[in-house]
Design a protein around this motif. Structure first.
Motif, PDB file in Angstrom:
ATOM      1  N   ASP A  65       0.826  -1.205   0.000  1.00 25.75           N
ATOM      2  CA  ASP A  65       0.000   0.000   0.000  1.00 25.75           C
ATOM      3  C   ASP A  65       0.862   1.258   0.000  1.00 25.75           C
ATOM      4  O   ASP A  65       0.494   2.279  -0.605  1.00 25.75           O
ATOM      5  CB  ASP A  65      -0.925   0.007   1.223  1.00 25.75           C
ATOM      6  CG  ASP A  65      -2.097  -0.945   1.076  1.00 25.75           C
ATOM      7  OD1 ASP A  65      -2.355  -1.387  -0.059  1.00 25.75           O
ATOM      8  OD2 ASP A  65      -2.753  -1.250   2.092  1.00 25.75           O
ATOM      9  N   TYR A  82       3.699   1.602  -1.487  1.00 27.92           N
ATOM     10  CA  TYR A  82       4.102   1.796  -2.887  1.00 27.92           C
ATOM     11  C   TYR A  82       2.951   2.394  -3.699  1.00 27.92           C
ATOM     12  O   TYR A  82       3.140   3.307  -4.505  1.00 27.92           O
ATOM     13  CB  TYR A  82       4.550   0.471  -3.493  1.00 27.92           C
ATOM     14  CG  TYR A  82       6.028   0.195  -3.294  1.00 27.92           C
ATOM     15  CD1 TYR A  82       6.987   0.866  -4.041  1.00 27.92           C
ATOM     16  CD2 TYR A  82       6.462  -0.735  -2.359  1.00 27.92           C
ATOM     17  CE1 TYR A  82       8.345   0.628  -3.858  1.00 27.92           C
ATOM     18  CE2 TYR A  82       7.811  -0.988  -2.164  1.00 27.92           C
ATOM     19  CZ  TYR A  82       8.755  -0.302  -2.919  1.00 27.92           C
ATOM     20  OH  TYR A  82      10.098  -0.539  -2.731  1.00 27.92           O
ATOM     21  N   LYS A  83       1.739   1.863  -3.473  1.00 30.01           N
ATOM     22  CA  LYS A  83       0.585   2.356  -4.231  1.00 30.01           C
ATOM     23  C   LYS A  83       0.314   3.821  -3.929  1.00 30.01           C
ATOM     24  O   LYS A  83      -0.138   4.571  -4.794  1.00 30.01           O
ATOM     25  CB  LYS A  83      -0.652   1.506  -3.910  1.00 30.01           C
ATOM     26  CG  LYS A  83      -0.576   0.095  -4.470  1.00 30.01           C
ATOM     27  CD  LYS A  83      -1.830  -0.701  -4.124  1.00 30.01           C
ATOM     28  CE  LYS A  83      -1.758  -2.102  -4.721  1.00 30.01           C
ATOM     29  NZ  LYS A  83      -2.952  -2.915  -4.381  1.00 30.01           N
ATOM     30  N   GLU A  84       0.578   4.242  -2.688  1.00 35.53           N
ATOM     31  CA  GLU A  84       0.396   5.638  -2.331  1.00 35.53           C
ATOM     32  C   GLU A  84       1.378   6.545  -3.055  1.00 35.53           C
ATOM     33  O   GLU A  84       1.152   7.754  -3.182  1.00 35.53           O
ATOM     34  CB  GLU A  84       0.563   5.815  -0.811  1.00 35.53           C
ATOM     35  CG  GLU A  84      -0.564   5.212   0.001  1.00 35.53           C
ATOM     36  CD  GLU A  84      -0.267   5.235   1.491  1.00 35.53           C
ATOM     37  OE1 GLU A  84       0.815   5.771   1.855  1.00 35.53           O
ATOM     38  OE2 GLU A  84      -1.079   4.730   2.270  1.00 35.53           O
ATOM     39  N   TYR A 117       3.299   3.548  -7.446  1.00 41.96           N
ATOM     40  CA  TYR A 117       3.805   2.267  -7.957  1.00 41.96           C
ATOM     41  C   TYR A 117       2.729   1.201  -7.779  1.00 41.96           C
ATOM     42  O   TYR A 117       2.774   0.370  -6.877  1.00 41.96           O
ATOM     43  CB  TYR A 117       5.097   1.882  -7.231  1.00 41.96           C
ATOM     44  CG  TYR A 117       6.194   2.902  -7.423  1.00 41.96           C
ATOM     45  CD1 TYR A 117       7.002   2.871  -8.553  1.00 41.96           C
ATOM     46  CD2 TYR A 117       6.396   3.935  -6.499  1.00 41.96           C
ATOM     47  CE1 TYR A 117       8.006   3.823  -8.753  1.00 41.96           C
ATOM     48  CE2 TYR A 117       7.375   4.892  -6.684  1.00 41.96           C
ATOM     49  CZ  TYR A 117       8.175   4.834  -7.811  1.00 41.96           C
ATOM     50  OH  TYR A 117       9.149   5.778  -8.006  1.00 41.96           O
ATOM     51  N   ARG A 118       1.748   1.233  -8.669  1.00 42.64           N
ATOM     52  CA  ARG A 118       0.576   0.372  -8.517  1.00 42.64           C
ATOM     53  C   ARG A 118       0.891  -1.088  -8.792  1.00 42.64           C
ATOM     54  O   ARG A 118       0.146  -1.972  -8.380  1.00 42.64           O
ATOM     55  CB  ARG A 118      -0.542   0.826  -9.443  1.00 42.64           C
ATOM     56  CG  ARG A 118      -0.230   0.632 -10.916  1.00 42.64           C
ATOM     57  CD  ARG A 118      -1.473   0.565 -11.746  1.00 42.64           C
ATOM     58  NE  ARG A 118      -1.164   0.059 -13.077  1.00 42.64           N
ATOM     59  CZ  ARG A 118      -2.052  -0.274 -13.974  1.00 42.64           C
ATOM     60  NH1 ARG A 118      -3.327  -0.151 -13.702  1.00 42.64           N
ATOM     61  NH2 ARG A 118      -1.692  -0.736 -15.156  1.00 42.64           N
ATOM     62  N   ASP A 119       1.998  -1.391  -9.503  1.00 41.18           N
ATOM     63  CA  ASP A 119       2.336  -2.778  -9.844  1.00 41.18           C
ATOM     64  C   ASP A 119       3.303  -3.406  -8.855  1.00 41.18           C
ATOM     65  O   ASP A 119       3.769  -4.539  -9.071  1.00 41.18           O
ATOM     66  CB  ASP A 119       2.953  -2.835 -11.255  1.00 41.18           C
ATOM     67  CG  ASP A 119       1.980  -2.358 -12.324  1.00 41.18           C
ATOM     68  OD1 ASP A 119       0.760  -2.528 -12.121  1.00 41.18           O
ATOM     69  OD2 ASP A 119       2.437  -1.808 -13.347  1.00 41.18           O
ATOM     70  N   ARG A 146       4.984  -5.405  -5.885  1.00 34.92           N
ATOM     71  CA  ARG A 146       4.591  -6.656  -5.227  1.00 34.92           C
ATOM     72  C   ARG A 146       5.767  -7.239  -4.465  1.00 34.92           C
ATOM     73  O   ARG A 146       6.938  -6.901  -4.737  1.00 34.92           O
ATOM     74  CB  ARG A 146       4.068  -7.663  -6.246  1.00 34.92           C
ATOM     75  CG  ARG A 146       5.081  -8.101  -7.287  1.00 34.92           C
ATOM     76  CD  ARG A 146       4.423  -8.835  -8.441  1.00 34.92           C
ATOM     77  NE  ARG A 146       5.388  -9.271  -9.432  1.00 34.92           N
ATOM     78  CZ  ARG A 146       5.880 -10.505  -9.532  1.00 34.92           C
ATOM     79  NH1 ARG A 146       5.476 -11.440  -8.682  1.00 34.92           N
ATOM     80  NH2 ARG A 146       6.745 -10.824 -10.477  1.00 34.92           N
ATOM     81  N   LYS A 182       6.354   3.999 -12.111  1.00 33.03           N
ATOM     82  CA  LYS A 182       5.537   4.984 -11.427  1.00 33.03           C
ATOM     83  C   LYS A 182       4.443   5.487 -12.368  1.00 33.03           C
ATOM     84  O   LYS A 182       4.693   5.749 -13.542  1.00 33.03           O
ATOM     85  CB  LYS A 182       6.389   6.161 -10.965  1.00 33.03           C
ATOM     86  CG  LYS A 182       5.632   7.155 -10.088  1.00 33.03           C
ATOM     87  CD  LYS A 182       6.579   8.211  -9.516  1.00 33.03           C
ATOM     88  CE  LYS A 182       5.828   9.149  -8.591  1.00 33.03           C
ATOM     89  NZ  LYS A 182       6.728  10.143  -7.953  1.00 33.03           N
ATOM     90  N   TYR A 238      -0.303   8.710  -9.017  1.00 35.87           N
ATOM     91  CA  TYR A 238      -1.328   7.689  -8.812  1.00 35.87           C
ATOM     92  C   TYR A 238      -1.238   7.152  -7.380  1.00 35.87           C
ATOM     93  O   TYR A 238      -0.159   6.752  -6.916  1.00 35.87           O
ATOM     94  CB  TYR A 238      -1.143   6.539  -9.815  1.00 35.87           C
ATOM     95  CG  TYR A 238      -2.176   5.447  -9.643  1.00 35.87           C
ATOM     96  CD1 TYR A 238      -3.425   5.567 -10.236  1.00 35.87           C
ATOM     97  CD2 TYR A 238      -1.912   4.311  -8.875  1.00 35.87           C
ATOM     98  CE1 TYR A 238      -4.388   4.574 -10.077  1.00 35.87           C
ATOM     99  CE2 TYR A 238      -2.864   3.325  -8.703  1.00 35.87           C
ATOM    100  CZ  TYR A 238      -4.100   3.463  -9.305  1.00 35.87           C
ATOM    101  OH  TYR A 238      -5.044   2.490  -9.145  1.00 35.87           O
ATOM    102  N   ASN A 239      -2.370   7.145  -6.703  1.00 36.97           N
ATOM    103  CA  ASN A 239      -2.449   6.673  -5.323  1.00 36.97           C
ATOM    104  C   ASN A 239      -3.677   5.791  -5.189  1.00 36.97           C
ATOM    105  O   ASN A 239      -4.793   6.277  -4.981  1.00 36.97           O
ATOM    106  CB  ASN A 239      -2.531   7.870  -4.356  1.00 36.97           C
ATOM    107  CG  ASN A 239      -2.449   7.449  -2.891  1.00 36.97           C
ATOM    108  OD1 ASN A 239      -2.751   6.317  -2.545  1.00 36.97           O
ATOM    109  ND2 ASN A 239      -2.021   8.375  -2.047  1.00 36.97           N
ATOM    110  N   GLY A 240      -3.462   4.485  -5.341  1.00 41.00           N
ATOM    111  CA  GLY A 240      -4.580   3.550  -5.303  1.00 41.00           C
ATOM    112  C   GLY A 240      -5.259   3.487  -3.960  1.00 41.00           C
ATOM    113  O   GLY A 240      -6.481   3.283  -3.870  1.00 41.00           O
TER     114      GLY A 240
END
Length: 841
Positions: free
Chosen positions: A241, A243-245, A248-250, A252, A277, A308-310
């Motif tokens: 999370d 990373y997603k914030e 970096y949505r991918d 893992r 990113k 991008y912040n999922g």
């Protein structure tokens, strides 16, 4: 045991009938006998198996299989076998049911833990006498204890459970003793957490993202470096999370591993793949007719070109952590669209720019059809329904459901932690739903019965507080259980006496006068008698007394603007002070009287939620002004001349004349008094609540020649308990210092106080709510604005605990350490212990 059951079923049900050599022949049961080691009556076992004489059965048939299944399902037997015996030529057969009882538990011994923990282990695993001992019980006990201590950081915990028969047992039933050996080993500490593959985010940032799994750090206090597998798995999700914030949505976790070190600690090695990113591109709303794109964009608060912040996108769509938050789902849910759905869909990701469609299915507006309550055995329905914000025929609103839960919890009649709204029969076609609120009654009446020695003699107190009283049933003998209850009214009686004082008080309040709107009427009557100490007899001198009699009427109503959390209150009060040969430093006259007629106006706003005993959010503000009639404007008395005359008199030789002047000054008290207090509550971690607080009070005079009155003053310091005083004084808590030690002997006319508490609950159950707290606070009390400095404070810090039981109210103890000396002293005092009884929450 379990394997034998499976084997029996397979043997009887799955193996072809020809395997028995009987070609599936049918037989008639001639007789049924029970053999084996069992304490149960044979006829009981036969009845339970549902096999009967004259019944047709066969090898591997349904009847035999069902009999085994039925007996095994009783959880009473360890082995079950059914045999066909005495087969006759006319196809009759005897059925033998051979079984043995499961052993019962006799006693359990636990080794490897402190004695105080043994009862807890027995209760958690239901290891009571006469419990049937199955393999499942042994296995679940072992697994439960292993996991219990692993969660506490004992990663290498080993649990061994064995049973042994009870020998020389006169009881026919088989019984066993259970021995549980728990080897917790040492707590496994995390020596280090290392990452591979992270170029974009540093190790430090990734470790910080892991809230519950920390490596060794001697500076850190709140979070220990123990390894708990469940917390670690959650933190791996938090890691991604993070990373997603950051776009970096991918990202893992490719692999994670535990390395065991020679010093019995472990190291965690986490391999990550960060990916590219991303930024937000175009965001289109599809399917919305109720709200415009512009309005929804303002709620979403995401612009094209933002990183991008999922995680944040999900919260802006629907924030599960804040059910009353401002997000798109709540915007629809709070305006009737219960059946709406909002789904963000990525429609393009070219060039690491993500275009989104927020696809909205609004559905029909939903209306409440039926609103019901269950669980209220004492509180009458109308008391609950008048607090409910969801009414039949009104539009569905999630916010109104949440507000209803708060209002019901704030009543104090129900366990706030157990109020549950249950939505029933939602019908998207008709646009209707039913809702049922389940409440759990808790004791709302309190009794205070205590005695002790203080002030030179025995002090006895009897207090009765009925917070769900029913005045209309006062003459109904059948309603006394032990008093009439259920209408939400409050009635309190309090008696306190020693040889030096007596105090009596009575109060009553009706929160919904007329029953149509929240208009509260309250009244109170009090009387106290105080006597001076006679040094010759060392007893109270009843010829030297000070009586105070008071009565108060108050009304309050809930406002609609600026919002309906505001409460406006007014009160009119009168106190009569009567002195007879009562010469002290409080007055210069010992014989005479004084009167206090005052009007109080107040404004409060309380939106704390949901439990009034342990609020986890919201705030509570109150401001009030109390003032008397400005008599000096029209009574014709020249107070300037009286003051000048008094200043010129000798305090010893002219004491009688000074007394006459002061009698004139204080015949009718003239003053104004302003107070302000604010509390905030914020949940900084799960159930860990921070409570900042600020207070201020000022007592002033209309006429400076008349001066500030000796009553209505502020007494700062100590536990904050008011004892028996009814002279309008404000006793203000400031822990770490002796009671009322931070004000002058007659009290201060100005005070301010700042406080910061950190609270954590031990239990919030119905029977008792217990929480621990730590605090830092500071305050000061002075007699004029010339001496007032809001930052020149007496400071303290300490620890405490609170226990709330419905029958006794709030009890607690605090240990406070001062940082500054008392006024007029140079040496800082030691720790102070404060007992809290009935203090506000």
């Amino acid at each position: 045991m379990k394997k034998l059951y499976v084997f029996t079923l397979l043997f009887l049900l799955l193996i072809p009938q020809s395997s028995f050599g009987q070609d599936g022949k049918k037989y008639i049961i001639n007789n049924i006998i029970v053999t084996g080691n069992t304490a149960f009556n044979a006829s009981t076992i036969i009845t339970y198996s549902r096999l009967k004489k004259g019944q047709e059965v066969s090898f591997g048939g349904d009847k035999i299989g069902e009999a085994v299944k039925k007996l095994w399902g009783s959880n009473l037997f360890g082995t079950i076998d059914i045999y066909f015996i005495n087969i006759t030529e006319d196809n009759k057969v005897d059925i033998e049911i051979n079984l043995s009882d499961l052993p019962e538990l006799n006693e359990t011994k636990v080794q490897g833990v402190k004695k105080g923990k043994v009862d807890e282990i027995l209760e958690e695993n239901n290891l009571k006498q006469r419990v049937k001992v199955t393999e499942n019980l042994i296995t679940t006990t072992k697994n439960y204890l292993t996991n219990k201590y692993k969660k506490k950081g004992f990663l290498n915990t080993k649990v061994n459970v064995v049973t042994s028969d009870v020998k020389n047992d006169s009881i026919e039933k088989k019984r066993v003793n259970m021995f549980i050996n728990i080897d917790k080993g040492n707590k496994v500490k995390i020596k280090s957490i290392k990452f591979n593959g992270n170029d974009k985010l540093s190790d430090k940032k990734l470790r910080k993202a892991m809230k519950n799994t920390k490596q060794k750090n001697p500076i850190r206090i709140l979070k220990r470096s123990k390894y708990v597998e469940e917390d670690y798995k959650e933190d791996l999700v938090s890691l991604i999370d993070k990373y997603k914030e950051n776009g970096y949505r991918d990202a893992r976790v490719i692999k994670d591993s535990i390395i065991y070190n020679d010093d019995k600690s472990i190291s965690l090695l986490i391999d990550v793949e960060e990916g590219e990113k991303y930024t937000f591109g175009k965001i289109d709303f599809v399917g919305n007719t109720v709200y415009t794109d512009e309005f929804l964009s303002q709620i979403l608060r995401i612009e094209e070109g933002d990183t991008y912040n999922g995680v944040e996108l999900k919260k802006r769509i629907a924030n599960d952590e804040k059910p009353d938050g401002i997000d798109i789902t709540n915007i629809y849910q709070n305006t009737g669209y219960m059946f709406s759905t909002i789904n963000p869909v990525e429609v393009s990701a070219d060039g690491n720019v993500i275009d989104l469609e927020i696809r909205i299915t609004e559905g029909k507006p939903a209306y409440f059809n039926s609103v019901t309550v269950k669980g209220n055995d004492i509180t009458n329905d109308h008391v609950i329904y008048r607090e409910i914000r969801t009414r039949p025929g009104e539009l569905y609103s999630r916010a109104n459901i949440i507000r209803t839960i708060r209002e019901l919890g704030q009543l104090g009649f129900f366990n706030a932690q157990a109020i549950v709204p249950d939505i029933k029969n939602p019908n998207p076609v008709d646009g209707t739903l039913d809702i049922e609120y389940t409440v759990e009654e808790q004791g709302s009446s309190q009794i205070e019965l205590q005695g002790g020695y203080g002030g030179g003699g025995f002090i006895g107190t009897l207090g009765l507080s009925f917070n769900n009283f029913s005045l209309r049933n006062i003459l109904n003998g059948e309603a006394y259980k032990p008093v009439p209850r259920g209408d939400g009214q409050s009635l309190a009686l309090r008696l306190q006496a020693s040889q030096f004082f007596q105090t009596y008080s009575f109060s009553f309040s009706e929160p919904w006068l007329g029953g149509k709107k929240p208009f509260q009427l309250s009244t109170s009557i009090s009387h106290s008698r105080q006597f001076l100490f006679d040094p010759q007899t060392r007893r109270a001198d009843r010829s030297r007394r000070f009586n105070i009699t008071g009565i108060t009427f108050g009304i309050s109503t809930r406002l609609k603007e600026p919002d309906d959390y505001f409460l406006f209150s007014q009160a009119l009060s009168f106190q009569h002070y009567d002195l007879q040969n009562y010469n002290t430093g409080l007055f210069t006259f010992g014989d005479g009287s004084s009167n206090n007629l005052s009007y109080t106006i107040g404004l409060t706003r309380n939106n704390t939620y949901n439990d009034p005993i342990y609020p986890t959010g919201g705030s509570n503000f109150s401001a009030s002004a109390k003032f008397s009639i400005p008599y000096s404007l029209f009574n014709g008395v020249d107070y300037k001349a009286l003051r000048e005359e008094r200043d010129g008199l000798d305090p010893v030789a002219d004491i009688d004349r000074i007394g006459e002047i002061d009698q004139e000054r204080f015949k009718w008290l003239e003053f104004y008094k302003v107070k302000f207090k604010a509390d905030w509550y914020a949940e900084v971690a799960k159930k860990l609540v921070l409570r900042p607080s600020v207070e201020f009070g000022f007592l002033g005079a209309y006429n400076n020649d008349r001066g500030v009155i000796p009553f209505e003053r502020f007494f700062l310091g100590g536990d904050g308990l008011g004892n028996f005083a009814l002279d309008g004084r404000e006793v203000v808590q400031l822990r770490g210092y002796p009671n009322q030690s931070l004000s002058s002997q007659d009290g201060g006319s100005i005070y301010n106080k700042f406080s910061l508490e950190l609270r954590y609950p031990i239990t919030l159950g119905q029977g008792a709510k217990i929480y621990a707290l730590s605090f830092v606070e500071g305050g000061a009390s002075v007699n004029s604005f010339r001496d007032f400095n809001p930052f020149n404070l007496q400071r303290s810090a300490g620890l405490g605990v609170r226990i709330f039981m419905p029958a006794f109210g709030l009890l607690g103890i605090d240990f406070g350490k001062p940082f500054d000396p008392l006024p007029g002293q140079t040496q800082v005092g030691g720790w102070e212990t404060h007992f809290i009884i009935g203090q506000q929450f």
